[in-house]
Design an enzyme around this catalytic site. Sequence first.
Site, PDB file in Angstrom:
ATOM      1  N   PHE A 128       0.847  -1.191   0.000  1.00  0.00           N
ATOM      2  CA  PHE A 128       0.000   0.000   0.000  1.00  0.00           C
ATOM      3  C   PHE A 128       0.891   1.253   0.000  1.00  0.00           C
ATOM      4  O   PHE A 128       1.899   1.289   0.705  1.00  0.00           O
ATOM      5  CB  PHE A 128      -0.896  -0.034   1.236  1.00  0.00           C
ATOM      6  CG  PHE A 128      -2.023   0.953   1.188  1.00  0.00           C
ATOM      7  CD1 PHE A 128      -3.152   0.709   0.415  1.00  0.00           C
ATOM      8  CD2 PHE A 128      -1.967   2.135   1.906  1.00  0.00           C
ATOM      9  CE1 PHE A 128      -4.188   1.619   0.367  1.00  0.00           C
ATOM     10  CE2 PHE A 128      -3.005   3.053   1.863  1.00  0.00           C
ATOM     11  CZ  PHE A 128      -4.118   2.792   1.086  1.00  0.00           C
ATOM     12  N   ASP A 207       2.109  -5.562   7.656  1.00  0.00           N
ATOM     13  CA  ASP A 207       0.872  -4.786   7.600  1.00  0.00           C
ATOM     14  C   ASP A 207      -0.269  -5.786   7.421  1.00  0.00           C
ATOM     15  O   ASP A 207      -0.392  -6.433   6.374  1.00  0.00           O
ATOM     16  CB  ASP A 207       0.929  -3.793   6.425  1.00  0.00           C
ATOM     17  CG  ASP A 207      -0.293  -2.882   6.374  1.00  0.00           C
ATOM     18  OD1 ASP A 207      -1.359  -3.278   6.899  1.00  0.00           O
ATOM     19  OD2 ASP A 207      -0.198  -1.787   5.786  1.00  0.00           O
ATOM     20  N   TYR A 232     -10.824  -0.844  10.530  1.00  0.00           N
ATOM     21  CA  TYR A 232     -12.106  -0.449   9.906  1.00  0.00           C
ATOM     22  C   TYR A 232     -12.499  -1.321   8.725  1.00  0.00           C
ATOM     23  O   TYR A 232     -13.512  -1.077   8.096  1.00  0.00           O
ATOM     24  CB  TYR A 232     -12.093   1.033   9.513  1.00  0.00           C
ATOM     25  CG  TYR A 232     -10.847   1.523   8.786  1.00  0.00           C
ATOM     26  CD1 TYR A 232     -10.586   1.138   7.483  1.00  0.00           C
ATOM     27  CD2 TYR A 232      -9.955   2.388   9.411  1.00  0.00           C
ATOM     28  CE1 TYR A 232      -9.462   1.595   6.823  1.00  0.00           C
ATOM     29  CE2 TYR A 232      -8.829   2.855   8.760  1.00  0.00           C
ATOM     30  CZ  TYR A 232      -8.579   2.453   7.452  1.00  0.00           C
ATOM     31  OH  TYR A 232      -7.468   2.910   6.801  1.00  0.00           O
ATOM     32  N   LYS A 233     -11.681  -2.338   8.419  1.00  0.00           N
ATOM     33  CA  LYS A 233     -12.007  -3.217   7.296  1.00  0.00           C
ATOM     34  C   LYS A 233     -12.764  -4.436   7.829  1.00  0.00           C
ATOM     35  O   LYS A 233     -13.919  -4.331   8.195  1.00  0.00           O
ATOM     36  CB  LYS A 233     -10.737  -3.597   6.559  1.00  0.00           C
ATOM     37  CG  LYS A 233      -9.977  -2.388   6.010  1.00  0.00           C
ATOM     38  CD  LYS A 233      -8.644  -2.821   5.396  1.00  0.00           C
ATOM     39  CE  LYS A 233      -7.816  -1.621   4.958  1.00  0.00           C
ATOM     40  NZ  LYS A 233      -8.359  -0.896   3.818  1.00  0.00           N
ATOM     41  N   ARG A 382     -12.248  -4.307  -7.377  1.00  0.00           N
ATOM     42  CA  ARG A 382     -12.080  -5.234  -6.250  1.00  0.00           C
ATOM     43  C   ARG A 382     -13.455  -5.624  -5.733  1.00  0.00           C
ATOM     44  O   ARG A 382     -14.301  -4.769  -5.481  1.00  0.00           O
ATOM     45  CB  ARG A 382     -11.309  -4.576  -5.103  1.00  0.00           C
ATOM     46  CG  ARG A 382      -9.840  -4.373  -5.350  1.00  0.00           C
ATOM     47  CD  ARG A 382      -9.112  -4.003  -4.071  1.00  0.00           C
ATOM     48  NE  ARG A 382      -9.735  -2.892  -3.345  1.00  0.00           N
ATOM     49  CZ  ARG A 382      -9.218  -2.329  -2.249  1.00  0.00           C
ATOM     50  NH1 ARG A 382      -8.087  -2.782  -1.748  1.00  0.00           N
ATOM     51  NH2 ARG A 382      -9.826  -1.330  -1.653  1.00  0.00           N
TER      52      ARG A 382
HETATM   53  C1  LIG Z   1      -2.667  -2.233   3.581  1.00  0.00           C
HETATM   54  C2  LIG Z   1      -2.990  -0.874   4.087  1.00  0.00           C
HETATM   55  N1  LIG Z   1      -2.115  -0.236   4.864  1.00  0.00           N
HETATM   56  C3  LIG Z   1      -2.367   1.002   5.337  1.00  0.00           C
HETATM   57  C4  LIG Z   1      -3.538   1.665   5.029  1.00  0.00           C
HETATM   58  C5  LIG Z   1      -3.739   3.087   5.492  1.00  0.00           C
HETATM   59  O1  LIG Z   1      -4.222   3.167   6.750  1.00  0.00           O
HETATM   60  P1  LIG Z   1      -4.576   4.572   7.416  1.00  0.00           P
HETATM   61  O2  LIG Z   1      -5.142   5.462   6.367  1.00  0.00           O
HETATM   62  O3  LIG Z   1      -5.615   4.213   8.433  1.00  0.00           O
HETATM   63  O4  LIG Z   1      -3.339   5.115   8.006  1.00  0.00           O
HETATM   64  C6  LIG Z   1      -4.492   1.015   4.247  1.00  0.00           C
HETATM   65  C7  LIG Z   1      -5.759   1.700   3.949  1.00  0.00           C
HETATM   66  O5  LIG Z   1      -6.624   1.235   3.267  1.00  0.00           O
HETATM   67  C8  LIG Z   1      -4.206  -0.274   3.757  1.00  0.00           C
HETATM   68  O6  LIG Z   1      -5.068  -0.911   2.960  1.00  0.00           O
END
Ligand SMILES: Cc1ncc(COP(=O)(O)O)c(C=O)c1O
Length: 422
Positions: A128, A207, A232-233, A382
Site C-alpha cells: 500500500f 501490515d 475499519y475493514k 475489487r
Molecule cells: C494495507 C494498508 N495499509 C495502510 C492503510 C492506510 O491506513 P490509514 O489510512 O488508516 O493510516 C491502508 C488503507 O486502506 C491499507 O489498505
Amino acid sequence: VPVPTDLAHARDLDARDELAPFRDRFVIDEPELIYLDGNSLGRLPRETAARTQDLVRDQWGRRLIRGWNDGWLSLAVRVGAKIARVIGAATDEVLVADSTSVNLFKLVVAAVQARPGRTRLVTDDLNFPTDVYVMQAAARLAGPGYGVDVVRSPDGIGVPLDTLAGAVDERTAVVVLSHTAFKSGFVYDLAAVTELAHRRGALVLWDLSHSAGAVPVDLSAAEADLAVGCTYKYLHGGPGAPAFLYVRRDLQANLSNPIAGWFGCADQFGFGEEYVPAGDLRRFLSGTPPVLSLAAVEPGVDLILEAGMERIRRKSVGQTEYLIALWEAVLTPLGFRLRSPRDSGSRGSHVALGHPEGWRIARALTERMKVIPDFRPPDTLRLGVSPLCTTFAEIHAAVQALRMVVEERLFERYSAERSGVT
Ligand SMILES: Cc1ncc(COP(=O)(O)O)c(C=O)c1O
C-alpha cells in the site's frame, strides 16, 4: 466440474452456511444493496450502534472526566488484547492507537534504530502506498545512505519467496510487507518470510490491514517481530477507527517510540520533565486516544472472535472460489481478467478483476445496479467478501450485474473521469 451458475445453487450454498446468522448482527437498512467493499470499510455491527449511543450520552454526558478512570484509560490495551486473539499474538503484545500510517512510522523508525549499520529498508511494489511513503520518510530521517528497496512482482499479482529472498541481506534493517496485498489479494507465507528475514538478521514488519478478521494469522508461531493494521475493514471498527500495533514481547523494552508522548511514559500522571518510557508495550502509545472511535472497535472484534477465524476463513475461501468460478463461466468472454491468485492458499478475502473499462463499470455498478465494489487504478475492480455479512446470492447477483453492465454497454453512460473516494 463447472460450478452451477443458477441462483438456486447460490441459495443452496447460503442455506448450508453456518455463519449465515451473523448477518443479522449488523445494521442492514437496505437489504437490496450488494455491498462488496467490506475490505475498505466493514459494515456497522448493531452492538456498536447501541454502545456508541451509551458512550456519548451516558459516559461522556454524565461521567465527564471521571470516564477516564471508569475505563477509557485502559481501552487501548483492553481492545488490543482482544485483537491479539484474532492475529495469534499474546494479549500484552497488541494495542490500539493512532492510524495505521502513524503506527507504521513509529515501528519502522524504531526498527531502523534497532539495527544500526544496516541501511536498507525492503518492501515490494504490491504494498500500500502509505507503507512505502512512511519507509521513505524513515530512511530520510535516518540519514545519508539509507534507502528503500522495492522488490518488483513479476506479474503484478504476487511475489515468489525466491524473488524476495534476493533483496534481503546483511544490509537490510527491516522488511515491511502487507501480508495480504491491497490490490491483488495475494497472501504471503508469513512464517516463511519472517524466517528468511531473521536468518539474515533483519526485522520484519507486517501490515495486516487486509488480513485481520479475514485471513488467519499466527504471529506468535512465526515469531514475527512487528505488525500494524487497520480496524475499519474486516474488524468492522468504523470509519477512521484507530489502528492496532503489535510488538513481540521480548523486543518491547529495546525499541523506542519516535513519537514519545505522555501516554507512553512510565508515570503518565507524574508529569515529570524527563521522558521515561513505560517498560512494556504502552511505550508505543503517544497521545490521547479518540475514545469514541476506540470504544467502537470492540463489538466488531467480539463478533470475529465469536465466529472464529477458522470458520471465517472457510467461508471466505468458499465465497472467493465461488466468485472466481462464476467469473470463469460468465465474465471471461466479456473481457474480465483475474488479477488475484488462482490458488486460494495464497489469496485473501477479495477478488480483483481487470477490465479496460474498469472505472466506468465500477460507476455503473454503484449508480445503477446497487452493487458496491471498489476500483484501483489503472483498471482493477475489487470485489470484497466480508464473511460475516456477504451471502452467496449477493455474489451471484453481483456477477450478473457485471455481465449486464458490459453486455448492454451500460458503462458508456458514465464519465471516464475519476473523482472522490474510489
Ligand atoms: C494495507 C494498508 N495499509 C495502510 C492503510 C492506510 O491506513 P490509514 O489510512 O488508516 O493510516 C491502508 C488503507 O486502506 C491499507 O489498505
